[in-house]
Design a protein around this motif. Structure first.
Motif, mmCIF file in Angstrom:
data_model
loop_
_atom_site.group_PDB
_atom_site.id
_atom_site.type_symbol
_atom_site.label_atom_id
_atom_site.label_comp_id
_atom_site.label_asym_id
_atom_site.label_seq_id
_atom_site.Cartn_x
_atom_site.Cartn_y
_atom_site.Cartn_z
ATOM 1 N N ALA A 136 -41.350 -10.203 20.279
ATOM 2 C CA ALA A 136 -40.453 -9.891 19.018
ATOM 3 C C ALA A 136 -38.996 -10.671 19.132
ATOM 4 C CB ALA A 136 -40.319 -8.439 19.386
ATOM 5 N N GLY A 137 -38.871 -11.433 18.200
ATOM 6 C CA GLY A 137 -37.612 -12.101 18.240
ATOM 7 C C GLY A 137 -37.814 -13.516 19.124
ATOM 8 N N LEU A 173 -38.968 -4.769 12.848
ATOM 9 C CA LEU A 173 -38.908 -6.018 12.759
ATOM 10 C C LEU A 173 -38.450 -6.323 11.231
ATOM 11 C CD1 LEU A 173 -42.381 -6.931 14.250
ATOM 12 C CD2 LEU A 173 -40.375 -7.379 15.073
ATOM 13 N N GLU A 174 -37.144 -6.819 11.146
ATOM 14 C CA GLU A 174 -36.597 -7.103 9.924
ATOM 15 C C GLU A 174 -37.307 -8.372 9.496
ATOM 16 O OE1 GLU A 174 -32.290 -6.102 8.867
ATOM 17 O OE2 GLU A 174 -32.180 -6.224 11.117
ATOM 18 N N THR A 177 -37.756 -12.105 11.522
ATOM 19 C CA THR A 177 -37.960 -11.910 12.791
ATOM 20 C C THR A 177 -39.163 -12.830 13.011
ATOM 21 O OG1 THR A 177 -36.699 -9.819 12.982
ATOM 22 C CG2 THR A 177 -38.152 -10.587 14.789
ATOM 23 N N HIS A 179 -42.536 -13.220 15.377
ATOM 24 C CA HIS A 179 -43.183 -12.093 16.278
ATOM 25 C C HIS A 179 -44.376 -12.639 16.229
ATOM 26 C CE1 HIS A 179 -43.457 -10.910 12.054
ATOM 27 N NE2 HIS A 179 -44.873 -10.294 12.367
ATOM 28 N N ARG A 229 -30.834 -13.662 14.994
ATOM 29 C CA ARG A 229 -31.172 -12.257 15.425
ATOM 30 C C ARG A 229 -31.368 -12.237 17.000
ATOM 31 N NH1 ARG A 229 -34.751 -10.528 10.925
ATOM 32 N NH2 ARG A 229 -32.655 -10.436 9.902
ATOM 33 N N CYS A 232 -35.796 -8.861 20.231
ATOM 34 C CA CYS A 232 -35.991 -7.533 19.260
ATOM 35 C C CYS A 232 -36.726 -6.554 20.582
ATOM 36 C CB CYS A 232 -36.640 -7.907 18.121
ATOM 37 S SG CYS A 232 -36.968 -6.371 17.295
#
Length: 328
Positions: A136-137, A173-174, A177, A179, A229, A232
């Motif tokens: 994530a990220g 998760l915007e 992002t 992932h 970002r 995450c």
């Protein structure tokens, strides 16, 4: 006809990375022997509409309900391009999913009318401590140039922020992002109604059906990835015990809200005059509305139309549910 809590037939999706856990998790028969990666439990994606599974409206699609009178379903929530704004699904990853990214609304709109970005959230349900990972990220300091070099040198995973997930973790998760879901993870996902995915890296594997690698979308993906970002990590829930009900606020963004409740005593779900979706992730019970009771058990996603509003949840023992709210 009065509306009532609506249950829909799941739409099973074959994926090369999928497993076989979703049909029994949803208490359904497997439709085929191929690996099943996703079960869409509420969908208004073009060509993949959810159909009501029981009651007087059995067989009617979610889109047809919105065409008849969207306000009875959604209340004050707008229906972008006439669609239900959220897609809800369960995912079973026997293998890693591709490293991917989704555009935001502005970027998706350039692809044509009726196209939307994808902000999403996951709730982890089952894992294997030895093999499960969530990506994530990206690591702090990673840029688009670093990522492009890693893609060329096949070292992409080393730039991703990863962790070993625990059941109960929530990941928000915007859009933008980067992932991936690692192997041996079962999770619930809520997202904007969108099916736009840019695949950046696919672990150098070959699709057994075609004998070829799956298509990548490197330029499109890098154009919408937000490397600033950074990592995450899992969400830190806002939790409280209220009259025997353990309540956790997981996500509250412009596209949806997400709460989790765990209880052995009755509690209310939904909100008067608002559309909500209640998803059972453990246990079983009933939802009571207007003097009628509707069963709910693990894997069920029940839409509470705005006309129905609030219901009473009556657990059989302990139950855990997620409540998804629509944008106001």
């Amino acid at each position: 006809m009065n509306l009532y809590p609506l249950r829909f037939e799941p739409i099973f999706k074959s994926m090369l990375w999928g497993g076989r856990r979703l049909p029994p998790f949803l208490n359904r028969e497997a439709p085929h022997t191929d690996p099943i990666g996703e079960a869409w439990v509420i969908s208004d994606v073009e060509g993949h509409p959810s159909r009501v599974s029981d009651g007087p409206l059995a067989g009617v699609t979610l889109r047809e309900l919105l065409v008849r009178d969207a306000s009875r379903i959604l209340g004050p929530t707008p229906a972008p391009q006439g669609r239900f704004p959220l897609l809800l699904k369960f995912i079973d990853s026997r293998q890693e999913l591709s490293v991917q990214v989704h555009p935001n609304d502005e970027q998706a709109a350039k692809l044509g009318p009726g196209m939307f970005g994808k902000t999403e959230a996951w709730v982890i349900l089952e894992t294997c401590p030895e093999t499960s990972k969530i990506y994530a990220g990206v690591r702090d300091g990673v840029t688009a140039d670093h990522f492009r070099t890693a893609l060329r040198e096949k070292t992409t995973p080393s730039l991703l922020h990863s962790f070993t997930p625990q059941p109960g973790d929530c990941v928000f998760l915007e859009a933008g992002t980067v992932h991936a879901i690692g192997a041996d993870v079962l999770l619930f996902e809520v997202q904007q109604t969108s099916d736009i995915t840019y695949r950046l890296y696919d672990w150098d594997r070959v699709d057994a059906k075609t004998g070829k690698p799956r298509q990548l979308h490197i330029e499109e993906g890098l154009a919408c990835a937000d490397f600033a970002r950074g990592p995450c990590p899992p969400v830190q829930p806002k939790s409280a015990m209220n009259e025997g009900v353990y309540q956790e606020g997981l996500v509250d963004c412009r596209y949806f809200s997400l709460q989790r409740r765990t209880s052995r005593v009755s509690f209310r779900v939904g909100l008067p005059g608002r559309c909500r979706v209640v998803v059972c992730i453990a246990g079983s019970g009933e939802l009571e509305s207007r003097g009628q009771r509707y069963p709910i058990s693990r894997g069920d996603a029940i839409l509470l139309p705005a006309e129905v509003g609030q219901c009473l949840c009556l657990p059989n023992g302990e139950i855990a549910v997620l409540e998804c709210g629509l944008p106001e």
